[in-house]
Design a protein around this motif. Sequence first.
Motif, PDB file in Angstrom:
ATOM      1  N   TYR A  19       0.898  -1.287   0.024  1.00 46.92           N
ATOM      2  CA  TYR A  19      -0.061   0.176   0.018  1.00 46.92           C
ATOM      3  C   TYR A  19       0.859   1.222   0.017  1.00 46.92           C
ATOM      4  O   TYR A  19       0.642   2.204  -0.648  1.00 46.92           O
ATOM      5  N   ASN A  87      -3.907  -1.488   8.711  1.00 49.30           N
ATOM      6  CA  ASN A  87      -3.208  -2.909   8.070  1.00 49.30           C
ATOM      7  C   ASN A  87      -2.572  -3.776   9.224  1.00 49.30           C
ATOM      8  O   ASN A  87      -2.646  -5.104   8.955  1.00 49.30           O
ATOM      9  N   ILE A 134      -9.361   2.354   4.359  1.00 47.47           N
ATOM     10  CA  ILE A 134      -9.076   0.800   3.859  1.00 47.47           C
ATOM     11  C   ILE A 134      -8.677  -0.034   5.414  1.00 47.47           C
ATOM     12  O   ILE A 134      -7.603   0.477   6.075  1.00 47.47           O
ATOM     13  N   VAL A 136      -7.836  -3.577   6.792  1.00 43.56           N
ATOM     14  CA  VAL A 136      -7.625  -4.840   6.383  1.00 43.56           C
ATOM     15  C   VAL A 136      -8.292  -5.983   7.224  1.00 43.56           C
ATOM     16  O   VAL A 136      -7.781  -6.251   8.492  1.00 43.56           O
ATOM     17  N   ARG A 159     -14.223  -6.386   9.105  1.00 43.64           N
ATOM     18  CA  ARG A 159     -14.998  -6.351   7.866  1.00 43.64           C
ATOM     19  C   ARG A 159     -16.570  -5.623   8.344  1.00 43.64           C
ATOM     20  O   ARG A 159     -16.791  -4.827   7.571  1.00 43.64           O
ATOM     21  N   LEU A 177     -13.492   0.651   2.398  1.00 45.26           N
ATOM     22  CA  LEU A 177     -13.156  -0.689   1.895  1.00 45.26           C
ATOM     23  C   LEU A 177     -12.565  -1.653   3.024  1.00 45.26           C
ATOM     24  O   LEU A 177     -11.663  -1.332   3.586  1.00 45.26           O
ATOM     25  N   LEU A 179     -10.809  -4.847   2.978  1.00 44.78           N
ATOM     26  CA  LEU A 179      -9.798  -5.896   2.280  1.00 44.78           C
ATOM     27  C   LEU A 179      -9.955  -6.943   2.666  1.00 44.78           C
ATOM     28  O   LEU A 179      -9.515  -7.336   4.016  1.00 44.78           O
ATOM     29  N   GLN A 217      -5.993  -4.805  -6.823  1.00 42.60           N
ATOM     30  CA  GLN A 217      -7.560  -5.193  -6.764  1.00 42.60           C
ATOM     31  C   GLN A 217      -8.346  -4.456  -5.960  1.00 42.60           C
ATOM     32  O   GLN A 217      -9.383  -3.953  -6.155  1.00 42.60           O
ATOM     33  N   SER A 218      -7.806  -3.927  -4.793  1.00 42.08           N
ATOM     34  CA  SER A 218      -8.343  -3.199  -3.816  1.00 42.08           C
ATOM     35  C   SER A 218      -8.756  -1.882  -4.445  1.00 42.08           C
ATOM     36  O   SER A 218      -9.703  -1.278  -4.263  1.00 42.08           O
ATOM     37  N   ASP A 221     -11.461  -2.130  -6.888  1.00 42.91           N
ATOM     38  CA  ASP A 221     -12.803  -2.209  -6.131  1.00 42.91           C
ATOM     39  C   ASP A 221     -13.325  -0.708  -5.623  1.00 42.91           C
ATOM     40  O   ASP A 221     -14.503  -0.505  -5.633  1.00 42.91           O
ATOM     41  N   SER A 229     -13.192  -6.104  -0.747  1.00 41.66           N
ATOM     42  CA  SER A 229     -12.509  -6.378  -1.892  1.00 41.66           C
ATOM     43  C   SER A 229     -11.434  -7.791  -1.503  1.00 41.66           C
ATOM     44  O   SER A 229     -11.284  -8.000  -0.586  1.00 41.66           O
ATOM     45  N   GLN A 231      -9.324 -10.779  -3.479  1.00 43.45           N
ATOM     46  CA  GLN A 231      -8.379 -10.926  -4.658  1.00 43.45           C
ATOM     47  C   GLN A 231      -8.462 -12.575  -5.043  1.00 43.45           C
ATOM     48  O   GLN A 231      -8.402 -13.189  -4.323  1.00 43.45           O
TER      49      GLN A 231
END
Length: 261
Positions: A19, A87, A134, A136, A159, A177, A179, A217-218, A221, A229, A231
């Motif tokens: 990231y 993260n 974001i 994770v 999530r 998002l 991830l 991919q994130s 998305d 997201s 992957q």
Amino acid sequence: MPDRLVVITGATSGIGAAYAEAFAQRGYNLLLCGRREKELGELAGRLAQQYSVSAELQLGDLADLHDLQALVDTVTQLPNLDAMVNNAGYAVDGRFGEVDWPQHQALLDVHVTATTQLTHAALPNLLKAKGILINVASVASWIPTAQSALYGPTKAYVRSFTESIGLAYRHDGLKALALCPGFTVTDFHSRMGINPDKFYKKKGFTRAWTAAQVVSQSFRDLDRGRLISVQGWNYKLLVFFVRHLPMRWLFAALGRSRSAR
């Protein structure tokens, strides 16, 4: 346009470092947070030189409430905060009663308390910037992790929390998002004593993807306005099965496996 800034926790390696690279490529200045000063400093120096951005460090362990509060105070006062990536995370192997409570508490503090508190601290500036959040989580957020007692449950919280924040502030311009990677080629498992050369698969249903692929991919998305997201065709299929097949089938399959994640 004012300089844009991203804060990334757990930025030393793996998905966090990926990231940092991706945001630096997009012209963001960086505040990288982690515990390993040498590795973090080398990453910051390389990205600053390669992409002509500023890259600063804030060292600390988010399981330490003093270090967490110091980062919260920093994030609250940052100008031009456009993105926040929570993260930092890890796993502790063992059934619930076999792990000492301080280890459980530390995992809760990193995954749940730090993610929630840092999101709260960053939110006012992220809303002003119509920025990016974001957090994770993991494919394991949908799966009981009997051999890593709190990993799946805490990632499920991350999530669900991110989905809630994303829905609450979508019309205010926040791009949130969760991830949810599956097996990803990082030092996550090697730090647990697992041989990465034997663990990571290059094909098949348990194929591992690179951190750069997961991060790429994130962003796709995010551009599509998605809240989650995942992957890889294999993990998208796994999530579909977990969400739609009878739970007794999942429990039966997990009962035959000793894999924690």
